[in-house]
Structures are given as C-alpha cells and as structure tokens.
Design a protein around this motif. Structure first.
Motif, short mmCIF file in Angstrom:
data_model
loop_
_atom_site.label_atom_id
_atom_site.label_comp_id
_atom_site.label_asym_id
_atom_site.label_seq_id
_atom_site.Cartn_x
_atom_site.Cartn_y
_atom_site.Cartn_z
N LEU A 91 -6.06 2.87 -4.20
CA LEU A 91 -7.08 1.91 -3.77
C LEU A 91 -8.23 2.62 -3.07
O LEU A 91 -9.41 2.33 -3.32
CB LEU A 91 -6.47 0.85 -2.86
CG LEU A 91 -5.41 -0.05 -3.50
CD1 LEU A 91 -4.87 -1.05 -2.48
CD2 LEU A 91 -5.97 -0.78 -4.71
N GLU A 112 -8.04 -3.92 -4.53
CA GLU A 112 -7.06 -4.30 -3.51
C GLU A 112 -5.81 -4.81 -4.18
O GLU A 112 -5.77 -5.00 -5.41
CB GLU A 112 -7.64 -5.36 -2.58
CG GLU A 112 -8.02 -6.64 -3.28
CD GLU A 112 -8.70 -7.64 -2.36
OE1 GLU A 112 -8.60 -8.85 -2.63
OE2 GLU A 112 -9.33 -7.21 -1.38
N ILE A 140 -2.53 -4.70 -8.66
CA ILE A 140 -3.82 -4.55 -8.00
C ILE A 140 -4.87 -5.35 -8.77
O ILE A 140 -4.71 -5.63 -9.96
CB ILE A 140 -4.25 -3.07 -7.90
CG1 ILE A 140 -4.58 -2.49 -9.28
CG2 ILE A 140 -3.18 -2.24 -7.22
CD1 ILE A 140 -5.25 -1.14 -9.21
N ARG A 179 0.82 -1.21 0.00
CA ARG A 179 0.00 0.00 0.00
C ARG A 179 0.85 1.27 0.00
O ARG A 179 0.43 2.31 -0.51
CB ARG A 179 -0.93 0.00 1.21
CG ARG A 179 -2.14 -0.92 1.03
CD ARG A 179 -3.12 -0.80 2.18
NE ARG A 179 -4.37 -1.48 1.86
CZ ARG A 179 -5.42 -0.92 1.29
NH1 ARG A 179 -5.37 0.36 0.97
NH2 ARG A 179 -6.51 -1.60 1.03
#
Length: 949
Positions: A545, A559, A567, A502
C-alpha cells in the motif's frame, strides 16, 4: 581420315593433345606433391580438432568436482519407501532422522444434495459467492497457540465417567483443539462429550447409569490433561456433571504478533514512529517497534530488531516511554493494559504513529481523540476464544456497535435482548452464547448458530408453531438476521469477517500462492499513467500500500477494502473517465484481483480486489450450466457433476478447491437457495512428527502439500502414505557419486592419452606414420599432462597432496588407474583433505594496477586469474583451458598455423595451375601454327606439281 581425333593434326598427323598432356604432366609433378602435403595438413587439422574436443571433455570432468560439488553429494535413504522418500542436495545435513506420518494433505471438497437432472431443470440460483483464504466466523485453534503461545504437551489423558468406566485417550498426534474434541468424543469405554467454553475446554458426563464423579487425569508419563487445563474432578457427581477447564486461550510474552487479530497480525514499520502516546503531563512519546539501524564506526549496525512477540512490544513501550507509561498484559491475559504514571490535567491518548497505519488498533490500545481521563487504557481482546473469531473483525474490521435485538420464535415468544459492549467486543462464539443464554432463559425455542456458508449467523426454531420466526432491531440488521421466516430458519448474510490486514504477508494472498512480481500500469480517469514494478522487496500488505500510494504519475490511492478481504485502488483525479489497471509483465494485478477497468458508474471510480468472487447465475441455469459458469469464473474452485445413481435425484454438484491443504479452504454462499452442501473433505494440511517414534515427544510438522522442504537442511521429503510406526531417514555422503566423478575424470584423462597415441605413432609393419607423428606440440602436451597429474595441488596442505595417496595412480602406457578401496579409505579418513586435493579453488582479487618500478604503477592489463589454492583437477582444467582457448590456446594457434599452411599450399597449386594453363595455350598455338605451315607447304607443293604437268 575418319580415325583421326581432334587432337591429331589434319596435315601433320601428329597427336598434339597427347603430346601436350605428356609435356605438361612432367611440369605438374610439383603440384601433386603439394596436394599430398595439403591432404597431410588437413589430416593434422582434423587430428587437432579431435584432440581439442577430447581435452574439453577432460576439462569438464576435472571441473565437475567443483561445479557439481561432487564431494558434497549426499543421498537420503528411507527405511520404508512406501511411507516416504527423499532427495538430498549438496547442502544436506548428514544424520539419521525419524518421521511418523500422521496425515497426508487433503483438498476441500463439498457435495450438494441430489437433483433430478443436469441439463433440463433450473436450480433457482441467482449467484454463488466463493471466498478462498478467509471469511469464516469459526476456526480450529492450533494447540501451539494455547497457553500464551507455549502450546500443549501432547500425550495421553485418562477419563473416568460417572459409572466408573475409564478410557485412555491418545492425544499424541492432536494438532488442533478440534482434534482434541474429536478424540475425546469418539473415545470408547466412557460416555462423555467435549466442547469449547470460551477460552476453556469443557468435559461433560453423559453416563446416566452411575453416580460417581467425572475425573480427567494425566496418563502416566504425560502432562497433557494439565496442559489442556482439564485435569481434575467435577464438583458434583452423576449425570450431567462437567469439568470446565482452566483458561488455555491466553496471551503471554511469547505470543507471536503474527497470530493476533485472527492472524492479521500487527502493523509495524522500520525506522519510524508506530505509536504516538500523549501522557497526562503533556508529554508526547514516539514509540518505535520496528528495526533500528545506526552507523557504528562507519558500519550500518542493527541496534534493535523488529518486534515479533508481545514481550518485544511491552519492552519497547516501557523502555522508550521512559517510565511515563507502563504496558502489561491484562488480568485475563487476552489483551494489553497501558497505564499512565504521570500526573497532570490531560488525558492518556494513544494513536497510530501516522494516519496510514493501524498499529494502535492492532494492539487494541487505540483511544479516541479525547483519551482516557483516568490514565488507563484497558485494551481490547487480541485473540478470539477457542475455535472462534473476533467480533471486531466483522464488517470488514469495523466491528459491531448496535445493541438492540428482538427475536420472536414460532410459538410467539418475544425476547428482547440487549447486547453489552463486552459481548460486542469479544468473540463470535461468545456473542452467540450470550444471545442463546438469554433466549433459553426467556423460554424461547429459537437459537442462533452459524449460517450454511459459515460466514454469517443463522436463526433457527425447530419446535414449530403458527408464528413466523423473526429477528428485528438495529443489532439484527448488523448481524445479518433481520427478517422473518415461516420455515423456522433465517440464513443470515455474510458478515464480512476481516482476514487481510496491513501486516498480512503477501505470500498468504491468492490462495497461498502470493502475488508474484512484475510490472503493472495504472491509468487514472484523467489519462495520467503510472508504471509500477512490484519486486520481492515488498513483504506485506503495508509495504504494498505504501509503495502504490507513493508511486508517481496517476492520481490513485490504495487501501484495504471495506470488507477486509482485499485491497481497493481508488481514482483521486477528480475527473470523469475510466480507471484502468493492467499487467505489463507478470500477473501481479491479476493475482491482486485489481486488473480491469471502472468508469465510475457506481458513483466512485475504483477497482476492488476482493478475494470474494461472485459468479452471476440465472434462476433457469441447469446444473451443467452452473458448473460451466463456476469453472469459467476463476474463483479458485473446480466444479463438476457427480452422478451417484441413487434414486430419483442422482445428480450432484461437486465443488473442489484448486489448492490443497488449509490454504485452499473456501466458503461458498448460495444465498437464499439451500444446495444442501455437505463437506466430504475440509482441506487439511499434511501432518508428520519428527525426531521421535513417540509423537508426543516429537516435533510437529505441517505442510499444505505432501512435500516437506528443509525440515532437514538440504533434504526434500515426499510423503506417500500414513504410518503407525516411525520411518528412519538416513542422510549420508554419497560416496558413489564422488567415485563416479573420479571414474569419469580418469576415463576422460585416459581418452586424451588414447587420442595422443592414435595420432602420434608409427606402424613399423606398414611403415606408415599417423598425422601427428613426431609433432612437438603433441609431445609437449603429453608430458604436461603427465606432470600435472603427478604433481601436487597449489597452496593445499594436509594429509593428501598427491593423487596416488587417494588411489589414483599412473599405470601402463601413461594412463591413470583408480583403486576404489584406497579412495574410500582416504575419503573416510579426511574427506575435506581429499576434496581440497581435487577441487580447491581460491582466487585473489586482481589488482587494477601493477608496480613496474618502485613508486611507479601502471594499469594491470593481465586477465590471468591468480590463485592461492588450486587442486590437481582444477590445475588440469586451467591448463586445458590454456591449451584449448578459442582466442590464444596452444592448440588453437597450432590449428591456425596449419590453416595458414594449407592456404599457402593451395595458393601454390593455384599458381601452378595458372602456369600450366598458360603453357598449354602456348603449345596448342604452336601446334596450330605448325599445322597451318604444313597446310601452306602442301598447298604450294600441289600448285608446283600442277605446273610441272
């Protein structure tokens, strides 16, 4: 009668046409005067247009001091253009800079074994899988990351082996641990080998001819051996003795969060809870690691910056925890430890601030729902051992949990291995060492290493025997080694090491090119549509995201995929149909690998943006066919056939990354078919050293191209070749560029004077005046120009307030003259003063209303700009703007007046033409009537004559 024309009367014999023309020519004399006047006006109009054009050129030259920032123009001169060249912008920082070019950028290239032909025989491949950006289980640790992020003091070390021979190893230009190992292993004069051993470097003596003791010491003036943790002497003497250095792969408060977790970093958001900690006394702590903004005196003020280092994280937890918890580095300095200082019946629980983030996992301190009863969270390892990756990054970040592994070598030795939790939660290299140590202790000939692609493990037994080499057990399956082989080698499957998290910057994706900006359209299975604009405000994968998941319209969720290399967009509409993603503008969807459609045939309707590209092949595909399919797949790799002309198998498959440097490195997995790929080039960044001729004391610079931007402010440096000596780059003010601007300004001004002289003059010999001789507008323009160049700037004070003070003077015929020497002297004495004299331009905001009487204000309709400072050139440019404005400029208005006069004169000519035409018709009628009368009289005369006979 044959000689009489149509203009001659048949009866009168009078040439009426000629007579009429003569009569009308007398009356047409005013028309000729008017026509000459029109020609004169047209000449004036053309002259004004010509002058207007020359004035606009002057305006451009005057404004260029500011628009082209002439006074800030800089130049960069290299002492060796064969090594490097440079260009400087107006923002360049003047000075002398030293560069040593160690390495130019290279591009990864791999070459296969030879094949007999390229067009006939199939290669037996069913697929080739390429992955650019990550996926390998090994690495080459940067020296800058060692010793808790403080790096290594580059320089020289002295190694003495068992024979007493010594060698000085120069590590001044080493960038990675691999560079250190290579330099030591190739050093002449000593027989030693250097390897990594967990978090340390190990030096082993390979000289069997001596009984002395292996030593490693700092060379005089350097601290490099100590900095690498290898300074000292072996504990024993003779062949095989070794020095295992101190642990240098460690954390400290200075460690950048971006380097943790194999470079995937730590997920942090601004303005919200990142960590949720529940202590044993039942307290709930909301820990924020992001930027905090508060309103202070009506102004938004940053009161806490976002955490970027481990020390920031420790400080924020300890401060916001109010003493209830203590965060610190663990004893090994490889992770964090969190201690609950409260007393109570509960457990210490650490979780993410919300379900859609990974902060606790990224910091290695996440607990299960039950927490820790003893109030201590001993965090997981956050950095891999030297030149390795973390095992918890395997399986897309799920890690390993199975412990049972049985390996049978080709001699039939059966080794049962139990993997400890520590082995499964450390580094891949440590896991391999753990397995191999147990195999060696059991007398097995099998050994574990990396597979051909580098993205998984391999099991090999080169000793031979009648039994098949095999691996079994749950751990064998998890490690991709389950199976058997009679050839003595099991090439394990891809273990899907996670390299996207992330916190991963979007600029790192797509082979280091980023995803760009643009608009994508998502249509879910129900037909609902979301149109989403991706802008530069999105910095990392977490931003992306969150943005996608919050987009209104279609029912989707976004995700990181299960393999940790992209992703995934999943359809949540709950109906049968097709999920479709397309680029409306830009190529964001394409760059994320999510452009396309999926109808859910696989059971789940989703589009997986994995950066792992699989090229489907047929076993019968020839070498040429394989090359064509690779090139058509857009896998970031260019394929070609190389014919080396050697022996019976001269044809080879060449694979080259489409991106240079480390960002372009790729893995290629050929499955069960061994292509015999060898690496011609790894794909290394360019390396240069800045600030000193001694690279050990210089600043290390790296680049994925042969261009260095903003190392020196405003300077772009192009590397051409390597050098053993430093190259000096001198950045200085480009006085030639400034002088050219002044020369152009003077020339443009003089061109205007020449034009004015051309159109406002009288030749006494020919007694001819030019088009604008005596024109008051031209006279006014001439005097205005002279006044402006002789006057000073507005609002500018200082050393220079007149052009003549800096070498620009008025000479003969009112033209400007430029003395370069005087100008250079002024520029050296006060460059800012000279700049202000020419190009100062400070405007004030125009008030929306003006006061016409005390207390009475009306709307300000003036469009004129008000200046507090205005240089001479800028004043001249403003004056010219007023003269040449297409709306109400002086010359424009004068031109319109001339146009009106021309139109009026043409109207007079037209009126005269009408009058003359009318008179011609009248005269022609009169002559015609006269001819009729004469004809009648002649007829009567003839009749009377006949009567008299």
């Amino acid at each position: 009668m044959g000689g009489i024309t149509s203009g001659v009367g048949l009866f009168s014999g009078i040439n009426s046409a000629q007579l009429i023309d003569q009569l009308l020519s007398l009356e047409a004399r005013p028309k000729q005067t008017i026509q000459r006047r029109v020609v004169g006006l047209q000449q004036q109009r053309a002259a004004y247009l010509d002058i207007n054009s020359t004035l606009l050129a002057l305006k451009t030259a005057a404004s260029r001091f500011r628009t082209a920032d002439s006074f800030q123009a800089s130049k960069a001169e290299s002492s060796d253009t064969a090594v490097l060249t440079a260009s400087a912008s107006s923002t360049a920082a003047a000075g002398s800079y030293s560069f040593l070019v160690k390495r130019l950028v290279t591009t990864q290239q791999q070459l296969s074994r030879g094949f007999t032909d390229a067009t006939s025989s199939g290669l037996g491949l069913t697929s080739l899988t390429f992955e650019t950006g990550g996926g390998r289980l090994d690495s080459d640790t940067q020296l800058s990351e060692l010793n808790g992020g403080t790096g290594v003091e580059r320089g020289k070390i002295v190694i003495t082996d068992a024979s007493g021979s010594s060698a000085t190893v120069d590590l001044s230009t080493a960038v990675t641990v691999g560079d250190v190992l290579e330099a030591i292993n190739t050093a002449s004069g000593v027989r030693v080998s250097a390897t990594v051993d967990g978090d340390s470097i190990k030096i082993t003596d390979r000289n069997d001819a001596g009984s002395g003791r292996l030593t490693v010491a700092n060379a005089s003036g350097y601290n490099t051996a100590a900095s690498l943790g290898i300074a000292g002497a072996a504990g024993t003497a003779g062949f095989g003795q070794s020095i295992t250095g101190a642990r240098v792969r460690t954390l400290s408060g200075a460690t950048a969060l971006a380097t943790l977790n194999d470079g995937t970093g730590v997920n942090i958001r601004d303005g919200s809870t990142d960590l949720l900690i529940q202590t044993r006394d039942g307290s709930t702590l909301n820990i924020e690691l992001g930027q905090k903004t508060e309103t202070v005196n009506g102004v938004n003020t940053v009161t806490r910056t976002r955490a970027t280092s481990l020390q920031d994280v420790l400080n924020y937890i300890n401060t916001q925890g109010g003493g209830k918890v203590t965060a610190a580095l663990n004893a090994d300095r490889t992770g964090l430890v969190l201690t609950d200082n409260t007393v109570g019946g509960g457990n210490l629980v650490v979780a993410n601030g919300s379900a859609d983030r990974s902060t606790a996992q990224d910091l290695g301190i996440a607990t299960g729902p039950g927490g820790e009863a003893d109030g201590v969270v001993d965090g997981r390892r956050l950095i891999a051992s030297l030149n390795s990756t973390l095992t918890r990054g395997l399986a897309g970040g799920s890690g390993l949990s199975d412990t049972a592994l049985t390996i049978v070598d080709r001699s039939g030795n059966d080794t049962a291995i139990t993997l400890s939790a520590g082995a499964l939660s450390g580094s891949v290299s440590d896991l391999i060492k753990t397995i191999n140590d147990q195999l060696a202790a059991d007398g097995s000939n099998a050994r574990v290493g990396l597979n051909r692609a580098g993205n998984g493990l391999s099991l090999e037994d080169t000793a031979g025997g009648g039994t098949a080499l095999s691996a079994s057990g749950a751990a064998a399956t998890a490690l991709g080694l389950s199976g058997s082989s009679t050839t003595g080698q099991i090439n394990g499957t891809n273990l899907q090491s996670k390299w996207i998290g992330r916190a991963t910057e979007l600029s790192r994706l797509n082979g280091g090119k980023g995803i760009g900006t643009g608009t994508i359209r998502i249509t879910d299975a129900s037909g609902a549509v979301s149109t989403i604009s991706i802008t530069e405000s999105l910095k990392n994968v977490d931003d992306l995201l969150k943005f996608l998941n919050a987009a209104p319209g279609s029912s989707i969720s976004a995700e990181i995929n299960s393999t940790g290399d992209g992703i995934v967009i999943r359809d949540d509409s709950g109906v049968s149909g097709t999920l479709k993603i397309e680029d409306v503008s830009g190529t964001v969807a394409k760059n994320l690998n999510i452009a396309g459609s999926d109808d859910g045939d696989g059971g789940v309707t989703e589009l997986n943006g994995s950066y792992e590209k699989t090229v489907a092949l047929s076993a019968t595909d020839t070498l040429n066919a394989v090359v064509n399919k690779i090139n058509a797949a857009g896998a970031g790799v260019s394929a070609s056939v190389i014919r080396d002309g050697a022996g019976a198998a001269p044809f080879r498959l060449s694979l080259t990354s489409q991106r240079s440097g480390s960002v372009g490195r790729f893995t290629v997995d050929s499955g069960s078919v061994d292509l015999g790929l060898s690496r011609l080039s790894r794909g290394d960044d360019a390396v240069a050293f800045y600030g000193s001729g001694d690279p050990a004391r210089a600043v290390l610079l790296t680049s994925s191209s042969n261009t260095l931007d903003n190392v020196v402010q405003g300077v772009t440096i192009d590397l051409k070749t390597t050098s053993d000596t430093a190259v000096n780059l001198v950045v200085s003010r480009d006085t030639e560029a400034v002088e050219k601007s002044v020369t152009d300004f003077v020339a443009a001004y003089n061109a205007v004077i020449d034009k004015l002289d051309r159109y406002d003059s009288y030749d006494t010999e020919s007694q001819q005046a030019t088009a604008l001789f005596g024109d008051s507008t031209i006279g006014s323009l001439r005097s205005t120009l002279s006044r402006y160049v002789q006057s000073g700037p507005d609002g500018v004070t200082g050393r220079y307030t007149r052009l003549f003070q800096v070498g620009v003077t008025i000479g003969a015929e009112g033209k400007l003259e430029f003395d370069r020497d005087d100008f250079r002297t002024a520029l050296e004495n006060d460059p800012e003063g000279v700049k202000a004299l020419f190009s100062a331009r400070d405007a004030v905001a125009r008030e929306s209303t003006v006061e016409i009487r005390p207390g009475i204000r009306v709307n300000n309709t003036s469009t004129a700009t008000q200046f507090t400072r205005l240089g001479v050139a800028e004043k001249l440019a403003e004056m010219v703007s007023g003269m040449t404005s297409s709306v109400d400029g002086t010359l424009t208005r004068r031109g319109r007046t001339i146009d009106t006069q021309i139109e009026a004169q043409n109207d007079r000519v037209a009126a005269i033409d009408v009058k003359l035409a009318s008179k011609r018709a009248r005269l022609e009628k009169q002559f015609a009537d006269m001819e009729k009368a004469i004809a009648s009289l002649q007829s009567q005369s003839s009749a009377l004559g006949s009567l008299s006979r």
